[in-house]
Write a protein that holds these residues in place. Structure first.
Motif, PDB file in Angstrom:
ATOM      1  N   THR A   1       0.642  -1.195   0.165  1.00  0.00           N
ATOM      2  CA  THR A   1      -0.152   0.231   0.220  1.00  0.00           C
ATOM      3  C   THR A   1       0.783   1.289   0.360  1.00  0.00           C
ATOM      4  OG1 THR A   1      -1.817  -1.755   1.348  1.00  0.00           O
ATOM      5  CG2 THR A   1      -1.573   1.151   0.893  1.00  0.00           C
ATOM      6  N   THR A   2       2.051   1.356   1.014  1.00  0.00           N
ATOM      7  CA  THR A   2       2.602   2.938   0.749  1.00  0.00           C
ATOM      8  C   THR A   2       3.515   2.714  -0.387  1.00  0.00           C
ATOM      9  OG1 THR A   2       3.330   1.907   3.332  1.00  0.00           O
ATOM     10  CG2 THR A   2       4.646   2.974   2.310  1.00  0.00           C
ATOM     11  N   ARG A   3       3.661   1.080  -1.078  1.00  0.00           N
ATOM     12  CA  ARG A   3       4.387   1.149  -2.040  1.00  0.00           C
ATOM     13  C   ARG A   3       3.574   2.113  -3.795  1.00  0.00           C
ATOM     14  NH1 ARG A   3       8.757  -1.234  -4.395  1.00  0.00           N
ATOM     15  NH2 ARG A   3       8.747  -0.905  -1.821  1.00  0.00           N
ATOM     16  N   CYS A   4       2.359   1.753  -3.088  1.00  0.00           N
ATOM     17  CA  CYS A   4       1.056   2.506  -4.375  1.00  0.00           C
ATOM     18  C   CYS A   4       0.993   3.806  -3.981  1.00  0.00           C
ATOM     19  CB  CYS A   4       0.130   1.619  -3.825  1.00  0.00           C
ATOM     20  SG  CYS A   4      -0.453   0.088  -4.664  1.00  0.00           S
ATOM     21  N   LEU A   5       1.024   3.672  -2.980  1.00  0.00           N
ATOM     22  CA  LEU A   5       1.080   5.467  -2.497  1.00  0.00           C
ATOM     23  C   LEU A   5       1.608   6.417  -2.908  1.00  0.00           C
ATOM     24  CD1 LEU A   5      -0.827   5.973   1.260  1.00  0.00           C
ATOM     25  CD2 LEU A   5      -1.961   6.416  -0.824  1.00  0.00           C
ATOM     26  N   LYS A   6       3.057   5.800  -3.140  1.00  0.00           N
ATOM     27  CA  LYS A   6       4.185   6.942  -3.679  1.00  0.00           C
ATOM     28  C   LYS A   6       3.724   6.529  -4.856  1.00  0.00           C
ATOM     29  CE  LYS A   6       7.551   5.953   0.173  1.00  0.00           C
ATOM     30  NZ  LYS A   6       8.633   5.132   0.845  1.00  0.00           N
TER      31      LYS A   6
ATOM     32  N   LEU B   1       6.815   3.086 -14.568  1.00  0.00           N
ATOM     33  CA  LEU B   1       5.309   2.861 -14.264  1.00  0.00           C
ATOM     34  C   LEU B   1       5.076   4.931 -15.238  1.00  0.00           C
ATOM     35  CD1 LEU B   1       2.620   1.902 -14.136  1.00  0.00           C
ATOM     36  CD2 LEU B   1       2.412   2.730 -11.565  1.00  0.00           C
ATOM     37  N   VAL B   2       5.134   5.231 -14.575  1.00  0.00           N
ATOM     38  CA  VAL B   2       4.680   6.805 -15.164  1.00  0.00           C
ATOM     39  C   VAL B   2       5.019   7.228 -16.176  1.00  0.00           C
ATOM     40  CG1 VAL B   2       4.817   9.603 -14.738  1.00  0.00           C
ATOM     41  CG2 VAL B   2       4.547   7.866 -12.419  1.00  0.00           C
ATOM     42  N   GLU B   3       5.591   6.877 -17.081  1.00  0.00           N
ATOM     43  CA  GLU B   3       5.859   6.873 -17.800  1.00  0.00           C
ATOM     44  C   GLU B   3       5.817   6.009 -18.885  1.00  0.00           C
ATOM     45  OE1 GLU B   3       7.535  10.104 -19.076  1.00  0.00           O
ATOM     46  OE2 GLU B   3       6.831   9.032 -21.094  1.00  0.00           O
ATOM     47  N   THR B   4       5.354   4.985 -18.945  1.00  0.00           N
ATOM     48  CA  THR B   4       4.617   4.621 -19.461  1.00  0.00           C
ATOM     49  C   THR B   4       3.221   4.350 -19.794  1.00  0.00           C
ATOM     50  OG1 THR B   4       5.998   1.842 -18.344  1.00  0.00           O
ATOM     51  CG2 THR B   4       3.471   1.377 -20.004  1.00  0.00           C
ATOM     52  N   VAL B   5       3.057   4.496 -18.907  1.00  0.00           N
ATOM     53  CA  VAL B   5       1.435   5.454 -18.458  1.00  0.00           C
ATOM     54  C   VAL B   5       0.972   6.701 -19.620  1.00  0.00           C
ATOM     55  CG1 VAL B   5      -0.556   6.059 -17.524  1.00  0.00           C
ATOM     56  CG2 VAL B   5       0.008   4.048 -16.772  1.00  0.00           C
TER      57      VAL B   5
ATOM     58  N   ARG C   1      -4.095  11.518 -13.734  1.00  0.00           N
ATOM     59  CA  ARG C   1      -5.459  11.229 -12.235  1.00  0.00           C
ATOM     60  C   ARG C   1      -5.635  10.269 -12.249  1.00  0.00           C
ATOM     61  NH1 ARG C   1      -7.619  14.632 -16.599  1.00  0.00           N
ATOM     62  NH2 ARG C   1      -8.656  12.225 -17.041  1.00  0.00           N
ATOM     63  N   THR C   2      -4.718  10.154 -10.272  1.00  0.00           N
ATOM     64  CA  THR C   2      -4.838   8.625 -10.378  1.00  0.00           C
ATOM     65  C   THR C   2      -5.948   8.171  -8.783  1.00  0.00           C
ATOM     66  OG1 THR C   2      -2.587   8.599 -10.712  1.00  0.00           O
ATOM     67  CG2 THR C   2      -3.054   7.436  -9.533  1.00  0.00           C
TER      68      THR C   2
ATOM     69  N   ALA D   1       0.888   6.457  -6.528  1.00  0.00           N
ATOM     70  CA  ALA D   1       0.879   7.383  -7.272  1.00  0.00           C
ATOM     71  C   ALA D   1       0.701   8.971  -7.051  1.00  0.00           C
ATOM     72  CB  ALA D   1      -1.492   7.223  -6.161  1.00  0.00           C
ATOM     73  N   SER D   2       1.617   8.951  -6.406  1.00  0.00           N
ATOM     74  CA  SER D   2       1.734   9.959  -5.915  1.00  0.00           C
ATOM     75  C   SER D   2       2.623  11.024  -7.085  1.00  0.00           C
ATOM     76  CB  SER D   2       2.354  10.482  -4.614  1.00  0.00           C
ATOM     77  OG  SER D   2       3.214  11.611  -4.504  1.00  0.00           O
ATOM     78  N   ALA D   3       3.968  10.190  -7.444  1.00  0.00           N
ATOM     79  CA  ALA D   3       4.309  10.549  -8.639  1.00  0.00           C
ATOM     80  C   ALA D   3       3.645  10.466  -9.569  1.00  0.00           C
ATOM     81  CB  ALA D   3       5.774   9.621  -8.416  1.00  0.00           C
ATOM     82  N   ALA D   4       2.929   9.644 -10.306  1.00  0.00           N
ATOM     83  CA  ALA D   4       2.098   9.670 -11.234  1.00  0.00           C
ATOM     84  C   ALA D   4       1.640  11.082 -11.371  1.00  0.00           C
ATOM     85  CB  ALA D   4       0.775   8.871 -11.365  1.00  0.00           C
ATOM     86  N   ARG D   5       0.390  11.411 -10.197  1.00  0.00           N
ATOM     87  CA  ARG D   5      -0.658  12.702 -10.129  1.00  0.00           C
ATOM     88  C   ARG D   5       0.883  14.152 -10.099  1.00  0.00           C
ATOM     89  NH1 ARG D   5      -2.380  10.139  -4.780  1.00  0.00           N
ATOM     90  NH2 ARG D   5      -4.541   9.018  -5.206  1.00  0.00           N
TER      91      ARG D   5
END
Lengths: 467, 467
Positions: A387-392, A459-463, A403-404, A394-398
């Motif tokens: 979960t912590t990894r997901c939050l981090k 991840l962020v770049e791929t999305v 929109r995450t 998600a924060s980078a994606a935003r």
């Protein structure tokens, strides 16, 4: 049932909203904002600046501006505190409700944006620069009987220029109409006429005092046909000779130039007619040199109901569906006079957002992305490290503008996927135990029904590349 | 003076708006939109979706939700048509105004966005997907006595998640607060507490039934100091032993960890206290791993006035100016219960746009471009060929996304330049006789006080490159 206890009443009633009003769900709100944002962007491209006025105006500002019928359609607000303080014997009289309402209420909800704008210009005359180009997108309220397509709360989207007589304003307002509907992909016919020509027509038939009745009758041509219009004119006391003089107008066919020529030979000798033709020709000429995408039609039978118009008038209809007028406007010469500032000419247009919404829905013209909110969705497995990894992530994606959403609860995967589908999410990211230890993400593309494994750092770049 | 003719009244009165309401001039509107747009963008980045509800709600929805005082602050709308139809003998009674108002009025203006949202969730339960992440930016109305910084119409900017108990929602809402204020360049201190800890404190001093009084008293610590709080507690009937037990809380200093440790030793043995500490530690821990830019302070004296909060609560203050709370929120467990849908937990935040506006103004933090509307301005010389050329170039500039204005009237150049200056226009384009024949434009950069001659075909590119 009136002397109820509110709390009891509340507990036993299914919640509802006042008739004629609406809730907007996220999908509708997004589609409505697509319309408002398009109009706003185009207004701003043309140098119009946004103002806002309060929902409540003093009733002294509103009363008497919309006719007797309009006064009755104003929503009036009960005075705060002791609203009976000004009550006099005899005020409670069911046959003088208007008077009683004025004792109980000093304020009302605005009925349109035009009268508040006129009040605004006069009140802030020292703070604004003329010519003043303002736009205003706000709701208005009318106590009309609710019916299909007619609401008690609805938005108006107005732009006006006051303090300039120039016909360039008319030209630009028609350009704005063209640009808005081009952006919305709606094919429209922009009808143009001039109230001075209607004045000339009324003069010709010796009924200058009946100009309202004549214009109201002609305005109905679309709905009741030429015979219906003649009937109305007769009922208004226009004699057969007068009706004969108007017949060419009512049934006028042909190109804009042909119609202008016919009108010139019929009414060009009357000063108001000559002026009206000159103005119309200028506006049509300038528009034709600008090359609009929309059709522009000179319609000598267009009248527009509102009596404050004095020059050029516009009305817009969608070509591919029957939804009536979706935009209108025109020039008025004395709107601020009633607030003590005479001689200020203005010209404006108003987009009918609700009808435009209906056109876009009927013709299926909303862009597919409208209302797609969340682009990247993280499934939640409840494991704290994941979960912590997901939050981090998600924060980078935003931070990259994506929109995450991270699903907040570790419920069954099936339920989370159903939620993501219902929202129309594009990418679903899964970080389970395996992915966590491998430093990867399983990424599902919901549109293409594809799945890939990517490094968490990518991840962020791929999305972003995929959107 | 009440039985007046409206039309006469109108002509002799300087126009005004109801007290406590505001007009927004273009500059103010642009600055306000900068705030709203920032909040909206961040909300959407976090997957929140916009809804809208009507300005008018049934009074049965609103009454009894804001306390007795709140009921009096609702703006009530006089029923349309015959508003006396339900009047009974004895209803006209100045000592039962509330009853009479309920006979005359069925609708009121919304007082906040929270109660309408709860009503919305229950009414549309079949159409929405839980957890429901919604945001809503709309005005609310309160018949408060107007005073500096307090208005009768103002916007709220709320985001809520309902249908999820997860503390990840709290974490993300604090992230949102951090992101919004980072974008606005406001340094803030985000205060966090948990209502369960306040419950534990009330229990410890044997005053579980006085939890409201205790929290209200503690809430005032900032304003009235520790002695003032003790005074209030005494007045609420808390004995000296109880006050002594609360003293460490009221004056608690140190780091978040130190304060949590002190609270654990004082209240950790009470189940509500243990739970509140666990939740607070989870939220603070997750936030610290995410690395926010804002300061996050655990404040055991934070209470938030609203009684519906049951878990985590937030309150935000700007660091560099004294403007009170600019954002707040918290978790509530049963907001929809009153509308017949119990057991739905929610958590939300609300940005105070007016106070944020004041902070940005006080600290001079509005970006200089805010409110700059027109970027390119064409002077009008009245020559028809030149005007047509200006209209065409303006049209091309707008297609390139440049906000462009053509002055509509051929008045003195000095007057046109004064208008352009007042608007803060960046570029002024001049096409006189010479330029027309040479196919050029004289282009003034108003910021740099430079002037150059460019080919008409290069105008758009030159301006675009300069912006």
């Amino acid at each position: 049932m009136k002397r109820r206890e509110y709390s009891i009443y509340i507990m036993t009633t299914k919640p509802s909203i006042p008739k004629g009003t609406r809730d907007f769900l996220p999908e509708e709100t997004a589609r409505r904002n697509y319309i408002f944002d398009t109009i706003r962007e185009v207004y701003e491209l043309y140098g119009f600046r946004s103002i806002e006025t309060p929902a409540m105006e003093n009733l002294s500002t509103l009363m008497g501006k919309y006719g007797e019928e309009g006064d009755k359609l104003l929503f009036k607000i009960l005075n705060s505190g002791n609203f009976l303080s000004d009550l006099q014997p005899g005020d409670i009289n069911p046959s003088h409700l208007g008077h009683l309402a004025s004792v109980l209420c000093e304020k009302g909800l605005r009925y349109d944006l035009t009268v508040p704008f006129a009040r605004f210009v006069v009140q802030h005359r020292e703070e604004i620069k003329l010519p003043f180009r303002r736009y205003q997108i706000q709701p208005v309220w009318r106590a009309d009987r609710p019916q299909k397509g007619r609401y008690r709360e609805f938005y108006q989207c107005d732009a006006d220029v006051v303090g300039s007589d120039s016909l360039l304003n008319e030209v630009e307002l028609v350009e704005i109409i063209d640009e808005v509907f081009s952006r919305l992909n709606i094919n429209v016919d922009i009808n143009i006429n001039n109230r001075k020509l209607l004045t000339a027509m009324a003069e010709r038939i010796g009924a200058a005092d009946k100009i309202t009745e004549v214009t109201v009758a002609i305005d109905k041509l679309d709905k009741i046909g030429p015979e219906g219009v003649e009937e109305e004119l007769r009922a208004a006391g226009i004699d057969e000779e007068g009706i004969a003089a108007l017949r060419p107008v009512i049934g006028l066919q042909g190109s804009n130039d042909e119609k202008l020529a016919a009108m010139r030979s019929a009414f060009g000798d009357i000063p108001a007619g000559a002026k009206g033709l000159e103005e119309t020709e200028f506006v049509l000429g300038a528009l034709s040199s600008l090359g609009l995408r929309s059709r522009v039609t000179y319609n000598p039978a267009l009248a527009r109901g509102l009596n404050y118009y004095t020059g050029c008038i516009f009305e817009v209809k969608a070509l591919d569906t029957q939804i009536g007028s979706i935009t209108g406007g025109g020039r008025y010469d004395n709107l601020t006079g009633i607030f003590g500032m005479p001689g200020l000419s203005g010209v404006g247009i108003s987009f009918g957002a609700d009808r435009i919404y209906d056109v876009l829905t009927t013709l299926d013209l909303f862009p597919p992305e409208t209302g797609r909110t969340t682009q990247l969705f993280f499934v939640n497995f409840g494991d704290e490290a994941a979960t912590t990894r997901c939050l981090k992530l998600a924060s980078a994606a935003r931070k990259a503008g994506i929109r995450t959403e991270v699903f907040p609860d570790a419920v069954k995967m099936k339920k989370q996927m159903a939620y993501a589908s219902a929202l129309g999410v594009r990418y679903v990211a899964i970080i389970g135990g395996d992915e966590l230890s491998a430093g990867t993400v399983t990424l599902k593309d919901m549109d293409r029904r594809e799945q890939q494994t990517v490094g968490q750092a990518d991840l962020v770049e791929t999305v972003r590349a995929g959107l």
